[in-house]
Design an enzyme around this catalytic site. Structure first.
Site, PDB file in Angstrom:
ATOM      1  N   TYR A 111      62.718  25.700  11.746  1.00 38.65           N
ATOM      2  CA  TYR A 111      63.662  26.369  10.890  1.00 38.65           C
ATOM      3  C   TYR A 111      65.162  26.584  11.406  1.00 38.65           C
ATOM      4  O   TYR A 111      65.933  26.822  10.613  1.00 38.65           O
ATOM      5  CB  TYR A 111      62.998  27.840  10.218  1.00 38.65           C
ATOM      6  CG  TYR A 111      61.744  27.763   9.661  1.00 38.65           C
ATOM      7  CD1 TYR A 111      61.072  26.639   9.328  1.00 38.65           C
ATOM      8  CD2 TYR A 111      61.153  28.963   9.349  1.00 38.65           C
ATOM      9  CE1 TYR A 111      59.648  26.310   8.717  1.00 38.65           C
ATOM     10  CE2 TYR A 111      59.787  28.869   8.753  1.00 38.65           C
ATOM     11  CZ  TYR A 111      59.258  27.676   8.641  1.00 38.65           C
ATOM     12  OH  TYR A 111      57.839  27.671   8.033  1.00 38.65           O
TER      13      TYR A 111
ATOM     14  N   LEU B 192      54.660  31.777  -3.831  1.00 40.90           N
ATOM     15  CA  LEU B 192      55.341  31.654  -5.028  1.00 40.90           C
ATOM     16  C   LEU B 192      55.708  30.305  -5.502  1.00 40.90           C
ATOM     17  O   LEU B 192      56.575  30.082  -6.277  1.00 40.90           O
ATOM     18  CB  LEU B 192      56.595  32.678  -4.993  1.00 40.90           C
ATOM     19  CG  LEU B 192      56.532  33.776  -4.577  1.00 40.90           C
ATOM     20  CD1 LEU B 192      57.736  34.800  -4.205  1.00 40.90           C
ATOM     21  CD2 LEU B 192      55.595  34.883  -5.402  1.00 40.90           C
TER      22      LEU B 192
ATOM     23  N   LYS C 216      59.266  34.857   0.904  1.00 41.27           N
ATOM     24  CA  LYS C 216      60.513  34.764   1.225  1.00 41.27           C
ATOM     25  C   LYS C 216      61.615  35.205   0.279  1.00 41.27           C
ATOM     26  O   LYS C 216      61.488  34.724  -0.993  1.00 41.27           O
ATOM     27  CB  LYS C 216      61.051  33.405   1.923  1.00 41.27           C
ATOM     28  CG  LYS C 216      62.557  33.191   2.106  1.00 41.27           C
ATOM     29  CD  LYS C 216      63.202  32.794   1.056  1.00 41.27           C
ATOM     30  CE  LYS C 216      64.732  32.718   1.442  1.00 41.27           C
ATOM     31  NZ  LYS C 216      65.683  32.120   0.139  1.00 41.27           N
ATOM     32  N   SER C 217      62.551  35.896   0.369  1.00 48.53           N
ATOM     33  CA  SER C 217      63.562  36.333  -0.201  1.00 48.53           C
ATOM     34  C   SER C 217      64.912  36.598   0.473  1.00 48.53           C
ATOM     35  O   SER C 217      64.777  37.201   1.331  1.00 48.53           O
ATOM     36  CB  SER C 217      62.969  37.285  -1.376  1.00 48.53           C
ATOM     37  OG  SER C 217      64.353  37.644  -2.320  1.00 48.53           O
TER      38      SER C 217
ATOM     39  N   ARG D 209      64.665  41.895  -4.055  1.00 49.93           N
ATOM     40  CA  ARG D 209      63.341  41.324  -4.468  1.00 49.93           C
ATOM     41  C   ARG D 209      62.297  41.350  -3.151  1.00 49.93           C
ATOM     42  O   ARG D 209      61.321  41.406  -3.304  1.00 49.93           O
ATOM     43  CB  ARG D 209      63.655  39.851  -4.473  1.00 49.93           C
ATOM     44  CG  ARG D 209      64.364  39.885  -6.147  1.00 49.93           C
ATOM     45  CD  ARG D 209      64.363  38.342  -6.191  1.00 49.93           C
ATOM     46  NE  ARG D 209      65.365  37.449  -5.739  1.00 49.93           N
ATOM     47  CZ  ARG D 209      66.657  37.709  -5.903  1.00 49.93           C
ATOM     48  NH1 ARG D 209      67.153  38.121  -6.878  1.00 49.93           N
ATOM     49  NH2 ARG D 209      67.469  36.786  -5.235  1.00 49.93           N
TER      50      ARG D 209
ATOM     51  N   ASN E 250      58.418  42.715  -3.487  1.00 45.23           N
ATOM     52  CA  ASN E 250      57.391  42.001  -2.971  1.00 45.23           C
ATOM     53  C   ASN E 250      56.462  42.787  -2.104  1.00 45.23           C
ATOM     54  O   ASN E 250      55.444  42.372  -2.068  1.00 45.23           O
ATOM     55  CB  ASN E 250      57.925  40.613  -2.360  1.00 45.23           C
ATOM     56  CG  ASN E 250      58.395  39.646  -3.186  1.00 45.23           C
ATOM     57  OD1 ASN E 250      58.425  39.881  -4.430  1.00 45.23           O
ATOM     58  ND2 ASN E 250      59.275  38.685  -2.761  1.00 45.23           N
TER      59      ASN E 250
HETATM   60  N1  LIG Z   1      53.640  26.242   7.825  1.00 48.84           N
HETATM   61  C1  LIG Z   1      54.441  25.589   6.960  1.00 48.84           C
HETATM   62  O1  LIG Z   1      54.348  24.374   7.125  1.00 48.84           O
HETATM   63  C2  LIG Z   1      55.113  26.415   5.960  1.00 48.84           C
HETATM   64  C3  LIG Z   1      55.696  25.564   4.910  1.00 48.84           C
HETATM   65  C4  LIG Z   1      56.751  26.512   3.945  1.00 48.84           C
HETATM   66  C5  LIG Z   1      56.600  27.692   4.104  1.00 48.84           C
HETATM   67  N2  LIG Z   1      56.002  28.439   4.915  1.00 48.84           N
HETATM   68  C6  LIG Z   1      56.193  29.744   5.287  1.00 48.84           C
HETATM   69  O2  LIG Z   1      55.851  30.446   4.160  1.00 48.84           O
HETATM   70  C7  LIG Z   1      56.698  31.501   3.758  1.00 48.84           C
HETATM   71  C8  LIG Z   1      57.025  31.491   2.310  1.00 48.84           C
HETATM   72  O3  LIG Z   1      57.182  30.328   1.383  1.00 48.84           O
HETATM   73  P1  LIG Z   1      58.617  29.734   0.833  1.00 48.84           P
HETATM   74  O4  LIG Z   1      59.821  30.370   1.679  1.00 48.84           O
HETATM   75  O5  LIG Z   1      58.307  28.208   0.977  1.00 48.84           O
HETATM   76  O6  LIG Z   1      58.607  29.946  -0.655  1.00 48.84           O
HETATM   77  P2  LIG Z   1      57.993  31.222  -1.601  1.00 48.84           P
HETATM   78  O7  LIG Z   1      57.977  32.517  -0.661  1.00 48.84           O
HETATM   79  O8  LIG Z   1      56.858  30.711  -2.235  1.00 48.84           O
HETATM   80  O9  LIG Z   1      59.188  31.393  -2.432  1.00 48.84           O
HETATM   81  C9  LIG Z   1      60.593  31.813  -2.183  1.00 48.84           C
HETATM   82  C10 LIG Z   1      61.494  31.431  -3.258  1.00 48.84           C
HETATM   83  O10 LIG Z   1      61.088  32.595  -4.536  1.00 48.84           O
HETATM   84  C11 LIG Z   1      62.108  33.261  -4.728  1.00 48.84           C
HETATM   85  N3  LIG Z   1      61.636  34.653  -4.848  1.00 48.84           N
HETATM   86  C12 LIG Z   1      61.056  35.555  -3.710  1.00 48.84           C
HETATM   87  N4  LIG Z   1      60.721  36.750  -4.319  1.00 48.84           N
HETATM   88  C13 LIG Z   1      61.199  36.715  -5.543  1.00 48.84           C
HETATM   89  C14 LIG Z   1      60.997  37.658  -6.767  1.00 48.84           C
HETATM   90  N5  LIG Z   1      60.225  38.891  -6.379  1.00 48.84           N
HETATM   91  N6  LIG Z   1      61.717  37.628  -7.944  1.00 48.84           N
HETATM   92  C15 LIG Z   1      62.143  36.301  -8.080  1.00 48.84           C
HETATM   93  N7  LIG Z   1      62.449  35.176  -7.282  1.00 48.84           N
HETATM   94  C16 LIG Z   1      61.622  35.587  -6.109  1.00 48.84           C
HETATM   95  C17 LIG Z   1      63.210  33.374  -3.585  1.00 48.84           C
HETATM   96  O11 LIG Z   1      64.355  33.484  -4.190  1.00 48.84           O
HETATM   97  P3  LIG Z   1      65.451  34.290  -3.566  1.00 48.84           P
HETATM   98  O12 LIG Z   1      65.607  34.189  -1.949  1.00 48.84           O
HETATM   99  O13 LIG Z   1      66.613  34.142  -4.139  1.00 48.84           O
HETATM  100  O14 LIG Z   1      64.929  35.715  -3.407  1.00 48.84           O
HETATM  101  C18 LIG Z   1      62.729  31.806  -2.969  1.00 48.84           C
HETATM  102  O15 LIG Z   1      63.613  30.988  -3.942  1.00 48.84           O
HETATM  103  C19 LIG Z   1      58.053  30.552   4.197  1.00 48.84           C
HETATM  104  O16 LIG Z   1      59.409  31.500   4.393  1.00 48.84           O
HETATM  105  C20 LIG Z   1      57.620  30.141   5.579  1.00 48.84           C
HETATM  106  O17 LIG Z   1      57.523  31.517   6.260  1.00 48.84           O
HETATM  107  C21 LIG Z   1      55.323  27.839   6.099  1.00 48.84           C
END
Ligand SMILES: NC(=O)c1ccc[n+]([C@@H]2O[C@H](COP(=O)([O-])OP(=O)(O)OC[C@H]3O[C@@H](n4cnc5c(N)ncnc54)[C@H](OP(=O)(O)O)[C@@H]3O)[C@@H](O)[C@H]2O)c1
Length: 283
Positions: free
Chosen positions: A58, A197, A237-238, A243, A247
């Protein structure tokens, strides 16, 4: 700043079977730009998060480390996970990169993961042996894997190696990933659900919107509740403090069996990220 307040929710701990317990809900930092990371992570700590998930890939470990240092929160009140990048699977490179992560993150890592199996490039047992050496020699408390398939997990046990403490895998309503979750359960490996999400794809889903209205919570809260009630560890992540707080506010309601099943039924096999069996990026 950043200290627990009376309104901070009590976050359950999940026993990792290695003598340590991880907060079930944390904060994810994928796609948080390096220049914004110190501010975003400081906001997350202020909101009450005590478990952070980052990765060498990252590019934002420095900002995470600065936010932790600036928070004044005692280090043993935090859980910090980072991940070995794909280009560092060779043992010497893995050790060097672990040292760099430790330096960026203030000298201690709670959980260090192999980010991707890269099984097309060699033997996952070899990188896992390197991880065992890193845990033995450095201030790394627990080790685990990410995106490992049942076959990758079987390779580690067939080689007589230790069992990873966690497997961090994609899991959300559109890609429930129950086959890998079951393989982890069989082996006593805790599951961490990434992109819970679906990187934002859950918003605007008519069925999730209707269910959220029914229980008077947001779509995000309903989906996070589904992940938590399935027993998995999760770190949405947010970038928005509002938000982030929303969460975290998921410990004062429950979904019933029918509501849980209706979310699981949204599975359609659509991944938010790559398939570990074909992902071949060495980065
Ligand atoms: N090991 C791996 O290969 C791998 C791969 C992917 C992810 N990850 C880990 O998993 C974590 C989470 O997954 P992710 O970041 O991919 O996606 P996620 O948490 O599924 O979704 C994040 C998205 O949702 C939005 N969001 C969050 N809370 C919200 C709410 N209450 N209302 C409306 N929108 C909301 C965020 O926008 P805003 O920021 O604008 O709020 C962002 O666009 C990552 O950050 C990382 O640490 C690991």
């Amino acid at each position: 700043m950043g200290r627990m307040t009376d309104s901070t929710p009590q976050i359950p701990l999940i026993d990792l079977g290695d003598g340590r317990a991880i907060p079930q809900l944390g904060f994810g930092t994928y796609q948080v730009p390096p220049a914004d990371t110190e501010k975003v992570v400081s906001d997350a700590l202020e909101a009450g998060y005590r478990h952070l998930d980052t990765a060498q890939m990252y590019g934002n470990e420095d900002g995470v480390g600065r936010a932790i240092a600036a928070s004044g929160i005692p280090r043993d009140e935090l859980w910090l996970t980072t991940k070995l990048n794909n280009s560092f699977h060779e043992p010497a490179a893995a050790r060097d990169s672990a040292e760099r992560s430790l330096e960026a993150l203030g000298g201690r890592i709670d959980l260090f993961l192999v980010h991707w199996p890269l099984a097309m490039h060699g033997d996952v047992a070899r990188v896992w042996e390197a991880m065992e050496g890193i845990r033995a020699d450095f201030a790394v408390d627990s080790i685990g894997v990410s995106n490992f398939t049942p076959a990758n997990l079987a390779r580690l046990s067939d080689a007589g190696l230790s069992t990873p403490s966690v497997n961090q895998i994609e899991s959300n309503p559109y890609f429930v990933n129950d086959e890998v979750r079951a393989a982890c359960a069989d082996r006593g490996i805790a599951v961490e659900a990434w992109s819970p999400l679906a990187q934002g794809a859950v918003f605007g889903d008519p069925q999730l919107t209707a269910l959220a209205e029914q229980v008077d919570r947001s779509v995000s809260q309903v989906v996070l509740r589904w992940v938590l009630q399935r027993g998995d560890i999760v770190f949405p992540k947010s970038s928005s403090p509002e938000r982030m707080r929303q969460n975290l506010d998921v410990f004062d309601f429950e979904l019933n069996d029918e509501q849980m099943a209706s979310i699981s039924a949204l599975h359609n096999g659509t991944r938010s990220g790559p398939d570990p069996d074909t992902f071949d990026w060495r980065g």
